[in-house]
Design a protein around this motif. Structure first.
Motif, PDB file in Angstrom:
ATOM      1  N   GLU A 160       0.828  -1.203   0.000  1.00 56.34           N
ATOM      2  CA  GLU A 160       0.000   0.000   0.000  1.00 56.34           C
ATOM      3  C   GLU A 160       0.867   1.259   0.000  1.00 56.34           C
ATOM      4  N   SER A 161       1.997   1.213   0.685  1.00 54.36           N
ATOM      5  CA  SER A 161       2.916   2.357   0.696  1.00 54.36           C
ATOM      6  C   SER A 161       3.524   2.584  -0.679  1.00 54.36           C
ATOM      7  N   GLN A 162       3.834   1.501  -1.385  1.00 52.26           N
ATOM      8  CA  GLN A 162       4.359   1.621  -2.748  1.00 52.26           C
ATOM      9  C   GLN A 162       3.374   2.363  -3.648  1.00 52.26           C
ATOM     10  N   LYS A 163       2.138   1.939  -3.619  1.00 51.68           N
ATOM     11  CA  LYS A 163       1.121   2.566  -4.478  1.00 51.68           C
ATOM     12  C   LYS A 163       0.914   4.029  -4.095  1.00 51.68           C
ATOM     13  N   GLU A 164       0.918   4.304  -2.798  1.00 53.01           N
ATOM     14  CA  GLU A 164       0.699   5.685  -2.371  1.00 53.01           C
ATOM     15  C   GLU A 164       1.845   6.590  -2.798  1.00 53.01           C
ATOM     16  N   PHE A 165       3.095   6.090  -2.725  1.00 54.47           N
ATOM     17  CA  PHE A 165       4.212   6.940  -3.141  1.00 54.47           C
ATOM     18  C   PHE A 165       4.104   7.298  -4.616  1.00 54.47           C
ATOM     19  N   VAL A 166       3.810   6.322  -5.461  1.00 50.54           N
ATOM     20  CA  VAL A 166       3.687   6.595  -6.904  1.00 50.54           C
ATOM     21  C   VAL A 166       2.574   7.607  -7.150  1.00 50.54           C
ATOM     22  N   ARG A 167       1.463   7.448  -6.448  1.00 53.73           N
ATOM     23  CA  ARG A 167       0.352   8.394  -6.601  1.00 53.73           C
ATOM     24  C   ARG A 167       0.758   9.799  -6.160  1.00 53.73           C
ATOM     25  N   ARG A 168       1.432   9.899  -5.026  1.00 57.55           N
ATOM     26  CA  ARG A 168       1.882  11.208  -4.540  1.00 57.55           C
ATOM     27  C   ARG A 168       2.880  11.838  -5.523  1.00 57.55           C
ATOM     28  N   TYR A 169       3.795  11.044  -6.039  1.00 54.45           N
ATOM     29  CA  TYR A 169       4.794  11.577  -6.968  1.00 54.45           C
ATOM     30  C   TYR A 169       4.113  12.193  -8.185  1.00 54.45           C
ATOM     31  N   VAL A 432      -1.126 -13.003   0.021  1.00 48.14           N
ATOM     32  CA  VAL A 432      -1.542 -11.607   0.039  1.00 48.14           C
ATOM     33  C   VAL A 432      -2.500 -11.321  -1.111  1.00 48.14           C
ATOM     34  N   GLN A 433      -2.177 -11.820  -2.286  1.00 50.10           N
ATOM     35  CA  GLN A 433      -3.051 -11.592  -3.433  1.00 50.10           C
ATOM     36  C   GLN A 433      -4.419 -12.257  -3.234  1.00 50.10           C
ATOM     37  N   GLU A 434      -4.423 -13.429  -2.613  1.00 54.33           N
ATOM     38  CA  GLU A 434      -5.688 -14.100  -2.298  1.00 54.33           C
ATOM     39  C   GLU A 434      -6.510 -13.267  -1.316  1.00 54.33           C
ATOM     40  N   LEU A 435      -5.828 -12.728  -0.312  1.00 57.80           N
ATOM     41  CA  LEU A 435      -6.534 -11.937   0.697  1.00 57.80           C
ATOM     42  C   LEU A 435      -7.096 -10.650   0.113  1.00 57.80           C
ATOM     43  N   TYR A 436      -6.385 -10.028  -0.793  1.00 57.31           N
ATOM     44  CA  TYR A 436      -6.915  -8.826  -1.442  1.00 57.31           C
ATOM     45  C   TYR A 436      -8.289  -9.125  -2.046  1.00 57.31           C
ATOM     46  N   GLY A 441     -12.173  -7.786  -1.315  1.00 58.81           N
ATOM     47  CA  GLY A 441     -12.943  -7.549  -2.527  1.00 58.81           C
ATOM     48  C   GLY A 441     -12.189  -6.780  -3.587  1.00 58.81           C
ATOM     49  N   GLY A 442     -10.872  -6.909  -3.605  1.00 65.84           N
ATOM     50  CA  GLY A 442     -10.049  -6.222  -4.603  1.00 65.84           C
ATOM     51  C   GLY A 442      -9.084  -5.246  -3.963  1.00 65.84           C
ATOM     52  N   ALA A 443      -7.940  -5.045  -4.641  1.00 67.09           N
ATOM     53  CA  ALA A 443      -6.884  -4.199  -4.082  1.00 67.09           C
ATOM     54  C   ALA A 443      -7.269  -2.729  -3.998  1.00 67.09           C
ATOM     55  N   ASP A 444      -8.195  -2.285  -4.837  1.00 67.40           N
ATOM     56  CA  ASP A 444      -8.571  -0.871  -4.867  1.00 67.40           C
ATOM     57  C   ASP A 444     -10.001  -0.632  -4.382  1.00 67.40           C
ATOM     58  N   PRO A 446     -13.239  -0.010  -1.729  1.00 66.94           N
ATOM     59  CA  PRO A 446     -13.459   0.799  -0.510  1.00 66.94           C
ATOM     60  C   PRO A 446     -13.128   0.017   0.755  1.00 66.94           C
ATOM     61  N   ARG A 447     -13.377  -1.276   0.738  1.00 65.66           N
ATOM     62  CA  ARG A 447     -13.059  -2.100   1.903  1.00 65.66           C
ATOM     63  C   ARG A 447     -11.546  -2.153   2.143  1.00 65.66           C
ATOM     64  N   ALA A 448     -10.773  -2.228   1.063  1.00 65.70           N
ATOM     65  CA  ALA A 448      -9.306  -2.213   1.193  1.00 65.70           C
ATOM     66  C   ALA A 448      -8.828  -0.883   1.750  1.00 65.70           C
ATOM     67  N   GLN A 449      -9.427   0.206   1.292  1.00 61.38           N
ATOM     68  CA  GLN A 449      -9.060   1.527   1.800  1.00 61.38           C
ATOM     69  C   GLN A 449      -9.322   1.624   3.300  1.00 61.38           C
ATOM     70  N   ALA A 450     -10.470   1.108   3.743  1.00 57.83           N
ATOM     71  CA  ALA A 450     -10.823   1.180   5.158  1.00 57.83           C
ATOM     72  C   ALA A 450      -9.934   0.295   6.014  1.00 57.83           C
ATOM     73  N   ALA A 451      -9.567  -0.870   5.491  1.00 58.10           N
ATOM     74  CA  ALA A 451      -8.793  -1.832   6.274  1.00 58.10           C
ATOM     75  C   ALA A 451      -7.311  -1.497   6.325  1.00 58.10           C
ATOM     76  N   LEU A 452      -6.797  -0.854   5.277  1.00 59.81           N
ATOM     77  CA  LEU A 452      -5.349  -0.716   5.136  1.00 59.81           C
ATOM     78  C   LEU A 452      -4.827   0.712   5.252  1.00 59.81           C
ATOM     79  N   HIS A 453      -5.729   1.688   5.404  1.00 55.91           N
ATOM     80  CA  HIS A 453      -5.283   3.079   5.495  1.00 55.91           C
ATOM     81  C   HIS A 453      -5.911   3.777   6.695  1.00 55.91           C
ATOM     82  N   THR A 454      -5.270   4.861   7.108  1.00 55.41           N
ATOM     83  CA  THR A 454      -5.725   5.611   8.274  1.00 55.41           C
ATOM     84  C   THR A 454      -5.590   7.101   7.997  1.00 55.41           C
TER      85      THR A 454
END
Length: 470
Positions: A160-169, A432-436, A441-444, A446-454
């Motif tokens: 999740e940190s990897q994706k966020e850095f690319v987005r911020r950049y 990890v990919q199975e859990l996503y 319900g997918g890497a992107d 809303p549930r992933a956002q709630a579970a993995l970000h603050t």
């Protein structure tokens, strides 16, 4: 209850002062280790003045590095909650399971930080895999039902940190800066940033949750549902190298859409667990570490690429180089700057610096990062920030000698053990990919956002208005 305030960090060689609002100020003069000079802190009151065999609490100390977890105080309520996170609370639940009706039993799950395992290996002269099995066997002999490795939670946090850095950049603009991105896995650093520094620092914190927070969701939500348990039926214990993890557990008091109870019910340091093992007369058989996936067991220990931590810098650097510039990066070349705990890595092409990353460990280096960031003279796109000088292996819950100073010989031994553990990049984890998909319900989603970000909150006033001088 006591409240402490960090008074002045103007000089690393200056004396260290804590203000106690209910007693005289305690003060110690300069030590040979100013980064971690300490003052004695009051011990939590013990019931009936007794110490059971497994309930002997280590002497409480507050270190300069621990001050990163303090705004201008630890509130009375937080002090009570932290004091309750000890072996007595752990054994309270174990004993209740033995005495109460089965319908009232708790399922005990223990999650172990990967940086704790080299400590157990060094203390018991075992390989890290054998040490994990020895620890697992001991905990299960006490009545623990499941023992998990937290590496899978760090996988999620890094990805999740990897994706966020690319987005911020890609979104970064001079008039609306999104960089540098500062890591958020270290609870001492995050607490300090939120409660003392506030703006303009907190907007730069990565929003990905820490491994401890994600593991809490995995155990209390995903695993509990697989076992047909309500979250409040699971008592989740974290074994970690530092005391700041105890404070991090308090951050999870607010219910989330995914879980109605705290993700970590109790945090014990590696040193507290070793103390229990050394005091015990049990001779348990070794046991394989559990996974979140039913009967599947962990066969071998794996780690991420970091000399003493989960290696956010290395993993995010490689991902960003490939994603942003189509550059495949092999072995990283670190350059030490001010000291061994401040290092930088750059990606260059035709003489142009494309990426400039840094690792800043310990209070002195954090102080310099914050000062330069506030002055607008900060050349880095990303900084891995850790409160403990030397990184997570140096956590005061496991790397401390009897005199209160860092055990240098033990640290060198742990570093060698940790370096020998095979590296598994988080992208290669099939679980990890199975859990996503299965859990979120997918890497992107809303549930992933709630579970993995603050989200982060500031102190309501700038750091300049407090008793801190930069």
């Amino acid at each position: 209850m006591y409240r402490y305030a960090f008074f002045n960090s103007e000089s690393q060689s200056s004396s260290i002062c804590f203000l106690c609002l209910f007693q005289e100020c305690s003060k110690k003069t300069k030590t040979d280790d100013p980064e971690n000079a300490s003052v004695d802190a009051p011990r939590p009151a013990q019931e009936n003045g007794e110490k059971g065999e497994f309930h002997k609490l280590a002497d409480a100390k507050i270190f300069l590095s621990d001050c990163l977890a303090c705004d201008s105080c630890v509130t009375a309520e937080e002090g009570v909650q932290v004091s309750q996170q000890n072996a007595k609370d752990f054994f309270r639940v174990l004993n209740l399971n033995k005495k109460c009706d089965a319908s009232q039993h708790k399922v005990l799950a223990v999650s172990v930080c990967p940086q704790s395992l080299p400590y157990f290996a060094a203390k018991f002269s075992l390989s890290v895999t054998d040490a994990s099995r020895r620890l697992c066997g001991f905990l299960k002999s006490l009545g623990v039902h499941y023992v998990f490795d937290m590496t899978i939670a760090a996988d999620f946090s890094i990805l999740e940190s990897q994706k966020e850095f690319v987005r911020r950049y890609r979104q970064h603009r001079e008039e609306e800066p999104r960089l540098p991105m500062l890591t958020s896995a270290c609870p001492g650093w995050v607490r300090y940033a939120e409660r003392v520094l506030g703006h303009p620092i907190t907007p730069h914190l990565c929003t990905a949750k820490s491994p401890q927070q994600i593991m809490g969701s995995l155990v209390k939500d995903y695993f509990a549902r697989r076992q047909n348990l309500s979250p409040d039926k699971v008592f989740h214990v974290i074994v970690a190298p530092c005391y700041d993890k105890k404070l991090e557990a308090l951050r999870e008091d607010v219910p989330t859409p995914l879980q109605s109870s705290r993700g970590a019910d109790c945090v014990l340091t590696s040193g507290e667990i070793v103390q229990l093992m050394e005091q015990s007369d049990l001779s348990p058989d070794d046991a394989l570490v559990d996974t979140l996936f039913g009967d599947v067991k962990e066969e071998e220990v794996r780690r991420h690429e970091g000399a003493s931590s989960d290696g956010y810098l290395a993993h995010i650097f490689r991902h960003a180089a490939k994603e942003l510039f189509n550059e495949d990066v092999g072995e990283l070349t670190y350059r030490s700057l001010r000291n061994k705990d401040f290092q930088e890595v750059t990606l260059e092409r035709d003489g142009e610096v494309l990426l400039r990353f840094a690792a800043a460990y310990g209070f002195r280096n954090i102080q310099n990062v914050v000062l330069k960031l506030k002055r607008g003279k900060f050349p880095y796109h990303f900084v891995e920030v850790l409160a403990c000088a030397g990184g997570c292996l140096s956590g005061r819950g496991q790397a401390q000698a009897e005199d209160g100073r860092a055990d240098r010989a033990l640290l060198r031994q742990m570093e060698g053990i940790y370096a020998a553990i095979p590296v598994r990049p988080p992208e290669t984890s099939a679980h990890v990919q199975e859990l996503y998909q299965e859990w979120l319900g997918g890497a992107d989603s809303p549930r992933a956002q709630a579970a993995l970000h603050t989200a982060y909150q500031g102190p309501g006033q700038s750091a300049s208005s407090r008793d801190i001088k930069w």
